[in-house]
Write a protein that holds these residues in place. Structure first.
Motif, mmCIF file in Angstrom:
data_model
loop_
_atom_site.group_PDB
_atom_site.id
_atom_site.type_symbol
_atom_site.label_atom_id
_atom_site.label_comp_id
_atom_site.label_asym_id
_atom_site.label_seq_id
_atom_site.Cartn_x
_atom_site.Cartn_y
_atom_site.Cartn_z
ATOM 1 N N GLU A 104 -2.192 -0.524 2.350
ATOM 2 C CA GLU A 104 -2.004 0.412 1.238
ATOM 3 C C GLU A 104 -3.196 1.347 1.066
ATOM 4 O O GLU A 104 -3.285 2.068 0.068
ATOM 5 C CB GLU A 104 -1.723 -0.359 -0.050
ATOM 6 C CG GLU A 104 -0.451 -1.177 0.012
ATOM 7 C CD GLU A 104 0.123 -1.494 -1.358
ATOM 8 O OE1 GLU A 104 -0.128 -0.729 -2.306
ATOM 9 O OE2 GLU A 104 0.830 -2.503 -1.471
ATOM 10 N N CYS A 223 2.934 -3.683 -9.729
ATOM 11 C CA CYS A 223 4.250 -3.561 -9.101
ATOM 12 C C CYS A 223 4.432 -4.632 -8.033
ATOM 13 O O CYS A 223 3.610 -4.752 -7.114
ATOM 14 C CB CYS A 223 4.421 -2.179 -8.470
ATOM 15 S SG CYS A 223 6.059 -1.925 -7.733
ATOM 16 N N ASN A 225 5.749 -5.752 -4.807
ATOM 17 C CA ASN A 225 6.135 -5.006 -3.608
ATOM 18 C C ASN A 225 6.669 -5.931 -2.516
ATOM 19 O O ASN A 225 6.658 -5.582 -1.336
ATOM 20 C CB ASN A 225 4.915 -4.228 -3.081
ATOM 21 C CG ASN A 225 5.282 -3.179 -2.042
ATOM 22 O OD1 ASN A 225 6.330 -2.546 -2.126
ATOM 23 N ND2 ASN A 225 4.413 -2.995 -1.065
ATOM 24 N N GLY A 229 7.121 -4.423 1.131
ATOM 25 C CA GLY A 229 5.755 -4.434 1.631
ATOM 26 C C GLY A 229 5.559 -5.384 2.790
ATOM 27 O O GLY A 229 6.311 -6.340 2.952
ATOM 28 N N GLN A 233 6.553 0.454 1.842
ATOM 29 C CA GLN A 233 6.219 1.009 0.534
ATOM 30 C C GLN A 233 4.792 0.600 0.172
ATOM 31 O O GLN A 233 4.365 -0.510 0.486
ATOM 32 C CB GLN A 233 7.179 0.518 -0.553
ATOM 33 C CG GLN A 233 6.900 1.112 -1.938
ATOM 34 C CD GLN A 233 7.931 0.692 -2.971
ATOM 35 O OE1 GLN A 233 8.713 1.509 -3.433
ATOM 36 N NE2 GLN A 233 7.940 -0.578 -3.351
ATOM 37 N N PRO A 235 2.917 0.842 -3.353
ATOM 38 C CA PRO A 235 2.893 1.237 -4.764
ATOM 39 C C PRO A 235 1.559 1.806 -5.237
ATOM 40 O O PRO A 235 1.526 2.690 -6.094
ATOM 41 C CB PRO A 235 3.229 -0.067 -5.497
ATOM 42 C CG PRO A 235 4.054 -0.833 -4.519
ATOM 43 C CD PRO A 235 3.442 -0.527 -3.183
ATOM 44 N N SER A 243 -0.717 -3.844 -6.550
ATOM 45 C CA SER A 243 0.509 -4.166 -5.824
ATOM 46 C C SER A 243 0.512 -5.668 -5.582
ATOM 47 O O SER A 243 -0.460 -6.225 -5.063
ATOM 48 C CB SER A 243 0.524 -3.411 -4.493
ATOM 49 O OG SER A 243 1.740 -3.576 -3.822
ATOM 50 N N CYS A 345 9.428 5.443 -0.339
ATOM 51 C CA CYS A 345 9.699 4.459 0.717
ATOM 52 C C CYS A 345 9.781 5.109 2.093
ATOM 53 O O CYS A 345 10.292 6.216 2.240
ATOM 54 C CB CYS A 345 11.022 3.732 0.434
ATOM 55 S SG CYS A 345 11.168 3.081 -1.254
#
Length: 435
Positions: A104, A223, A225, A229, A233, A235, A243, A345
């Motif tokens: 991320e 969030c 995920n 994830g 995605q 977040p 996340s 996404c």
């Protein structure tokens, strides 16, 4: 194990800078999973990290021990400068956390003994008695129980909004929550379990920033995920501060471990790290090592499972005994949900809901007649699984609440694995004959 992961996270010893670029080009996380955060020469040249099965670590001097504990206990800012004790840190966990953060592009990450320990520790670190949690709905049933029954014992209240709610509806919910108490956390689950509804994380973040611009406290956005994830995605790139993951699912990917994670900014994770040190909800070394193994193939597994999901979902969507298939890959690009999908996404994942024509009896017949697809809860493994949320994972949710959230007796949750797609389609075809 590098000191760049987190100012508040201890590091066993300095390592050479990690290679994250080729020229001016950033390397993809799937490549970094093969070695980021680990230096073979510090472990006798072992290509892969050993499992560090120890509960405590020897200090070179009493002064080192004092300094490390000053950091761990918060008496000195910056966190511990070395390994102290298995409840606080460990080499396997540090390597894992560094690699999770790469997906991320986040500051740092924390690993936990389960997805629920990650969620519970994160929530407890950011709420106080009298606070209000605003959350999307539906949530994983254990998360909803944590917020309602567990935190509720300590005076924490909650207000929710449908996952697919408009920004205007979400703003009204936040306003309503503010009349009850201090809004401490905005908790999202996107896609929602088990309906697959998406939350507009960007819109929620903008609302938070606008509505609390002049407030002393700004709610933390978390969030879950787990469904998409770490591959499809991120977040924290769309406005979330934290996340959350059940690493048991796609990251672990082999249905042989239980673990969780929180990924995000140093500021948001600092109180969570402090509470984890107290509670001891950290991942154990062996599980962390298994997750390092799994991260090397997570991109391959998720992409293959997604391709299988498209084949199975297409077959089910056109079947006369199926009312609807809620897979993200089937969203209308022109719809509100399709717009969120486009912005948030990069893939649809492989977990979706099948709405069977009928009720519980018809759903049970489908589940009982599957041969290759296993009847089991959980998701994200190499094998395909199917379950009945209303009778299983969400059984603790009151019936009226389930109806409100769209979790009906005719909803079957499917997690597609990496088997051959033709065999999976054939399995659903023969099972539906019994419905």
């Amino acid at each position: 194990m590098t000191d760049e992961f987190d100012e508040g996270r201890p590091s066993r010893q300095p390592t050479p800078p990690q290679v994250t670029k080729i020229g001016d080009r950033d390397m993809h996380p799937s490549t970094l999973m093969m070695g980021y955060g680990y230096e073979p020469r510090l472990s006798e040249g072992s290509l892969k990290p050993p499992i560090f099965l120890t509960s405590t670590y020897a200090f070179e001097s009493a002064a080192d021990g004092k300094r490390f504990f000053e950091g761990i206990t918060g008496k000195r800012p910056g966190g511990s400068e070395g390994l102290v004790y298995g409840r606080f840190n460990g080499p396997n966990q540090e390597i894992l956390e560094g690699r999770l953060a790469q997906w991320e592009k986040a500051d740092t990450a924390l690993s936990f003994s389960s997805g629920m320990s990650a969620i519970g520790t994160s929530l407890m670190a950011h709420v106080e008695p009298g606070d209000v949690i605003v959350h999307s709905a539906p949530l994983y049933a254990a998360t909803e129980k944590m917020i309602d029954a567990m935190l509720g014992k300590f005076g924490v209240k909650w207000v929710d909004f449908p996952a697919g709610a408009s920004p205007e509806e979400i703003a009204k919910t936040i306003d309503r929550a503010g009349e009850i108490g201090r809004v401490a956390v905005i908790y999202l689950e996107s896609p929602a379990n088990p309906t697959n509804d998406l939350v507009d994380i960007e819109a929620v973040a903008k609302l938070r920033d606008d509505m609390f611009a002049d407030a002393e406290h700004r709610p933390v956005i978390m969030c879950d995920n787990t469904f998409l994830g770490p591959c499809f995605q991120a977040p924290t790139q769309n406005g979330a501060d934290i996340s959350l993951y059940s690493l048991t699912k796609y990251v672990g990917g082999h249905s042989d471990l239980v673990a969780g994670a929180a990924v995000g900014s140093r500021e948001a994770l600092a109180p969570i790290l402090a509470l984890r040190n107290t509670l001891g909800t950290i991942t154990d070394p062996n599980t962390a090592w298994m997750l390092l193994r799994s991260l090397e193939t997570v991109q391959l597994r998720m992409e293959k499972a997604q391709a299988n999901a498209r084949a199975v979902g297409t077959f089910l969507r056109d079947h006369p005994k199926v009312e609807r298939v809620s897979w993200l890959g089937f969203l209308d690009p022109a719809s509100t949900q399709g717009d969120i999908y486009r912005r948030h996404c990069s893939g649809a994942g492989s977990t979706f809901s099948v709405i069977v024509r009928g009720g519980e009896a018809e759903s049970f017949r489908l589940l009982d007649n599957l041969k290759t697809v296993k009847l089991a809860v959980s998701l994200g493994g190499t094998e395909s699984l199917a379950s009945h949320p209303a009778a299983m994972t969400h059984l603790s949710v009151p019936e009226a609440r389930r109806a409100e959230l769209g979790i009906g007796d005719n909803l079957v949750r499917v997690s597609i694995g990496v088997e051959h797609e033709d065999d999976l389609v054939a399995d659903f075809e023969q099972a539906l004959k019994a419905v």
